[in-house]
Design an enzyme around this catalytic site. Structure first.
Site, PDB file in Angstrom:
ATOM      1  N   GLU A  53     -31.300  -0.641 -21.051  1.00 50.10           N
ATOM      2  CA  GLU A  53     -30.913  -0.769 -19.635  1.00 50.10           C
ATOM      3  C   GLU A  53     -31.115   0.574 -18.943  1.00 50.10           C
ATOM      4  OE1 GLU A  53     -27.446  -3.108 -18.577  1.00 50.10           O
ATOM      5  OE2 GLU A  53     -26.798  -1.525 -17.229  1.00 50.10           O
ATOM      6  N   ASP A  77     -18.754  -5.614  -8.553  1.00 48.25           N
ATOM      7  CA  ASP A  77     -17.352  -5.185  -8.435  1.00 48.25           C
ATOM      8  C   ASP A  77     -16.856  -5.359  -7.010  1.00 48.25           C
ATOM      9  OD1 ASP A  77     -16.835  -4.453 -11.079  1.00 48.25           O
ATOM     10  OD2 ASP A  77     -17.886  -2.539 -10.808  1.00 48.25           O
ATOM     11  N   LYS A 126     -20.455 -20.116 -16.823  1.00 50.41           N
ATOM     12  CA  LYS A 126     -21.776 -19.503 -16.621  1.00 50.41           C
ATOM     13  C   LYS A 126     -22.835 -20.219 -17.470  1.00 50.41           C
ATOM     14  CE  LYS A 126     -19.796 -14.899 -15.851  1.00 50.41           C
ATOM     15  NZ  LYS A 126     -19.975 -13.459 -15.958  1.00 50.41           N
ATOM     16  N   GLN A 150     -18.101  11.166 -18.739  1.00 55.43           N
ATOM     17  CA  GLN A 150     -18.843   9.926 -18.512  1.00 55.43           C
ATOM     18  C   GLN A 150     -18.138   8.762 -19.202  1.00 55.43           C
ATOM     19  OE1 GLN A 150     -21.616   9.840 -21.482  1.00 55.43           O
ATOM     20  NE2 GLN A 150     -22.278   7.750 -21.128  1.00 55.43           N
ATOM     21  N   ALA A 179     -20.033 -15.156 -10.217  1.00 51.58           N
ATOM     22  CA  ALA A 179     -21.371 -15.168 -10.810  1.00 51.58           C
ATOM     23  C   ALA A 179     -21.832 -16.590 -11.125  1.00 51.58           C
ATOM     24  CB  ALA A 179     -21.373 -14.315 -12.073  1.00 51.58           C
ATOM     25  N   GLU A 191     -11.679 -15.267 -20.006  1.00 50.96           N
ATOM     26  CA  GLU A 191     -13.054 -14.826 -20.223  1.00 50.96           C
ATOM     27  C   GLU A 191     -13.893 -15.965 -20.828  1.00 50.96           C
ATOM     28  OE1 GLU A 191     -14.893 -12.574 -19.251  1.00 50.96           O
ATOM     29  OE2 GLU A 191     -16.586 -12.732 -20.615  1.00 50.96           O
ATOM     30  N   ALA A 249     -24.442  -0.547  -7.185  1.00 49.31           N
ATOM     31  CA  ALA A 249     -23.162  -1.158  -6.839  1.00 49.31           C
ATOM     32  C   ALA A 249     -22.981  -1.147  -5.325  1.00 49.31           C
ATOM     33  CB  ALA A 249     -22.021  -0.407  -7.513  1.00 49.31           C
TER      34      ALA A 249
HETATM   35  P1  FAD Z   1     -17.804 -13.073 -12.621  1.00 49.16           P
HETATM   36  O1  FAD Z   1     -18.356 -13.756 -13.822  1.00 49.16           O
HETATM   37  O2  FAD Z   1     -17.880 -13.797 -11.328  1.00 49.16           O
HETATM   38  O3  FAD Z   1     -16.278 -12.707 -12.946  1.00 49.16           O
HETATM   39  C1  FAD Z   1     -15.539 -11.848 -12.089  1.00 49.16           C
HETATM   40  C2  FAD Z   1     -14.047 -12.133 -12.233  1.00 49.16           C
HETATM   41  O4  FAD Z   1     -13.727 -13.399 -11.639  1.00 49.16           O
HETATM   42  C3  FAD Z   1     -13.593 -12.255 -13.685  1.00 49.16           C
HETATM   43  O5  FAD Z   1     -12.325 -11.664 -13.782  1.00 49.16           O
HETATM   44  C4  FAD Z   1     -13.523 -13.757 -13.938  1.00 49.16           C
HETATM   45  O6  FAD Z   1     -12.594 -14.105 -14.938  1.00 49.16           O
HETATM   46  C5  FAD Z   1     -13.084 -14.266 -12.571  1.00 49.16           C
HETATM   47  N1  FAD Z   1     -13.597 -15.631 -12.278  1.00 49.16           N
HETATM   48  C6  FAD Z   1     -14.867 -16.054 -12.382  1.00 49.16           C
HETATM   49  N2  FAD Z   1     -14.969 -17.341 -11.977  1.00 49.16           N
HETATM   50  C7  FAD Z   1     -13.720 -17.728 -11.623  1.00 49.16           C
HETATM   51  C8  FAD Z   1     -13.174 -18.946 -11.108  1.00 49.16           C
HETATM   52  N3  FAD Z   1     -13.943 -20.022 -10.887  1.00 49.16           N
HETATM   53  N4  FAD Z   1     -11.837 -18.990 -10.851  1.00 49.16           N
HETATM   54  C9  FAD Z   1     -11.055 -17.892 -11.059  1.00 49.16           C
HETATM   55  N5  FAD Z   1     -11.521 -16.714 -11.542  1.00 49.16           N
HETATM   56  C10 FAD Z   1     -12.840 -16.630 -11.810  1.00 49.16           C
HETATM   57  N6  FAD Z   1     -22.529  -4.135 -11.531  1.00 49.16           N
HETATM   58  C11 FAD Z   1     -23.378  -3.728 -10.534  1.00 49.16           C
HETATM   59  O7  FAD Z   1     -22.937  -3.478  -9.402  1.00 49.16           O
HETATM   60  N7  FAD Z   1     -24.724  -3.582 -10.787  1.00 49.16           N
HETATM   61  C12 FAD Z   1     -25.275  -3.856 -11.992  1.00 49.16           C
HETATM   62  O8  FAD Z   1     -26.485  -3.723 -12.177  1.00 49.16           O
HETATM   63  C13 FAD Z   1     -24.405  -4.283 -13.048  1.00 49.16           C
HETATM   64  N8  FAD Z   1     -24.894  -4.580 -14.278  1.00 49.16           N
HETATM   65  C14 FAD Z   1     -24.051  -5.038 -15.269  1.00 49.16           C
HETATM   66  C15 FAD Z   1     -24.593  -5.367 -16.516  1.00 49.16           C
HETATM   67  C16 FAD Z   1     -23.766  -5.831 -17.539  1.00 49.16           C
HETATM   68  C17 FAD Z   1     -24.356  -6.196 -18.871  1.00 49.16           C
HETATM   69  C18 FAD Z   1     -22.352  -5.963 -17.305  1.00 49.16           C
HETATM   70  C19 FAD Z   1     -21.449  -6.425 -18.411  1.00 49.16           C
HETATM   71  C20 FAD Z   1     -21.822  -5.628 -16.060  1.00 49.16           C
HETATM   72  C21 FAD Z   1     -22.649  -5.180 -15.019  1.00 49.16           C
HETATM   73  N9  FAD Z   1     -22.151  -4.850 -13.757  1.00 49.16           N
HETATM   74  C22 FAD Z   1     -23.004  -4.425 -12.757  1.00 49.16           C
HETATM   75  C23 FAD Z   1     -20.697  -4.900 -13.491  1.00 49.16           C
HETATM   76  C24 FAD Z   1     -20.252  -6.254 -12.886  1.00 49.16           C
HETATM   77  O9  FAD Z   1     -20.814  -6.416 -11.612  1.00 49.16           O
HETATM   78  C25 FAD Z   1     -18.716  -6.253 -12.808  1.00 49.16           C
HETATM   79  O10 FAD Z   1     -18.153  -6.260 -14.080  1.00 49.16           O
HETATM   80  C26 FAD Z   1     -18.084  -7.320 -11.920  1.00 49.16           C
HETATM   81  O11 FAD Z   1     -16.718  -6.957 -11.674  1.00 49.16           O
HETATM   82  C27 FAD Z   1     -18.060  -8.724 -12.506  1.00 49.16           C
HETATM   83  O12 FAD Z   1     -19.293  -9.311 -12.456  1.00 49.16           O
HETATM   84  P2  FAD Z   1     -19.536 -10.739 -13.206  1.00 49.16           P
HETATM   85  O13 FAD Z   1     -20.897 -11.168 -12.893  1.00 49.16           O
HETATM   86  O14 FAD Z   1     -19.139 -10.644 -14.618  1.00 49.16           O
HETATM   87  O15 FAD Z   1     -18.459 -11.641 -12.392  1.00 49.16           O
END
Ligand code: FAD
Length: 293
Positions: free
Chosen positions: A17, A110, A164, A211, A124, A157, A51
């Site tokens: 990455e 975030d 998803k 970091q 997501a 989770e 972000a």
């Molecule tokens: P989601 O899957 O939508 O989950 C977010 C929160 O909502 C979780 O707490 C989940 O339990 C809750 N949730 C989901 N669906 C529901 C529902 N229907 N009802 C109630 N609660 C729900 N960030 C960036 O800005 N840029 C990047 O390039 C980036 N790359 C990443 C790569 C990886 C491999 C990882 C692990 C993270 C990355 N992130 C990145 C960080 C990510 O954007 C954050 O962790 C963000 O807070 C959650 O994104 P998600 O897609 O997992 O969200």
């Protein structure tokens, strides 16, 4: 090529990455980094999405296109929906298509400090469903071996991973972790929930204490004693800390591969030295795992 096909044909997928460099760093630097990463034969390289960044001033597509079209490595472009309208996302996906990129990591992103979410998709799973309905992309999703920071419970989770998967994700990439035992517990729970798509383990080598402290505060990852001991001991000796961090990551990876994980996603942070050292140490093990008899 769609990354899903690589998972079908390989026992252990290996990926990097990287992030779009700051505008002040030179083009030659990123060219040199990509040249070096190419020499390490990753199955693909994923490119982060700034972000809170907007679709139009985002450098993700530019760098993903370089990875794919200049260096001939499969690219996965990250995308967050928290700040984007449906039209913005459509524009982004069309740009990916025009650049021959078939893979996207679909994320929510975030929540900004002011709590404002301007996007039309809340989670997501919603954007994954939408991409899957109208487009022919291979979609990756994020997962959190210790639970997501907003929702630490593992049950939540697993429920979210199910959403998803059902929405059309082809595989997961995990948040970084430093304790393999926690990861194995997580995999057992995922298996018990009948989640079938592959999961790549996210590994981040430590290069400096600050970091890692930042990453831990963002991700909530727990730090085993063995790990904090190394950080405390070599905190003021950057070279020693870097080498100990690499050794720790290699030990984690060897254990994960020999336990049979689907893949290793290395957060290399544009540091080809780290990538070279780690890839060199696991090359034979990966080749042995992926040998076709
Ligand atoms: P989601 O899957 O939508 O989950 C977010 C929160 O909502 C979780 O707490 C989940 O339990 C809750 N949730 C989901 N669906 C529901 C529902 N229907 N009802 C109630 N609660 C729900 N960030 C960036 O800005 N840029 C990047 O390039 C980036 N790359 C990443 C790569 C990886 C491999 C990882 C692990 C993270 C990355 N992130 C990145 C960080 C990510 O954007 C954050 O962790 C963000 O807070 C959650 O994104 P998600 O897609 O997992 O969200």
């Amino acid at each position: 090529m769609k990354i899903g096909e690589i998972f079908e044909n390989k026992k252990t997928v290996f990926s990097f990455e990287i992030f779009p460099p700051k505008t002040t760093s030179s083009v030659e630097t990123i060219y040199r980094t990509l040249e070096e990463l190419k020499g390490l034969n990753p199955d693909y390289i994923s490119v982060t999405y700034g972000a809170g960044g907007s679709i139009t001033d985002n450098k993700t597509i530019e760098l993903s296109s370089l990875v794919k079209n200049k260096y001939g490595i499969e690219a996965v472009a990250h995308l967050t929906c928290i700040n984007s309208s449906k039209e913005d996302i459509e524009y982004y996906l069309n740009s990916l298509k025009n650049n021959n990129i078939e893979n996207v990591l679909a994320l929510r992103g975030d929540i900004p400090a002011d709590g404002q979410m301007k996007g039309e998709f809340k989670y997501a799973s919603e954007i994954i469903k939408n991409i899957n309905k109208y487009n022919d992309f291979n979609i990756a999703a994020a997962c959190y071996p210790e639970g997501h920071i907003e929702n630490k419970g593992m049950l939540k989770e697993i429920e979210n991973m199910k959403r998803k998967e059902e929405a059309g994700a082809a595989y997961f990439i995990s948040q970084l972790f430093f304790d393999n035992n926690l990861y194995y517990d997580f995999l057992n729970k995922v298996k018990a929930a009948n989640i079938k798509i592959p999961i790549e383990a996210g590994i981040m080598p430590v290069t400096n204490k600050k970091q890692i402290e930042r990453m831990v505060s963002l991700s909530g990852a727990s730090l085993p004693k063995k790990f904090t001991k190394i950080m405390d001991k070599y905190e003021y000796n950057p070279e020693a800390l870097r080498e100990a961090g690499i050794a720790y990551a290699v030990e984690q990876i060897v254990d994960l591969i020999s336990t049979g994980v689907d893949g290793i996603h290395l957060y290399v942070m544009n540091n080809s030295y780290l990538a070279k050292k780690i890839s060199g140490s696991i090359e034979t093990i990966l080749a042995t795992e992926n040998k076709v008899y």
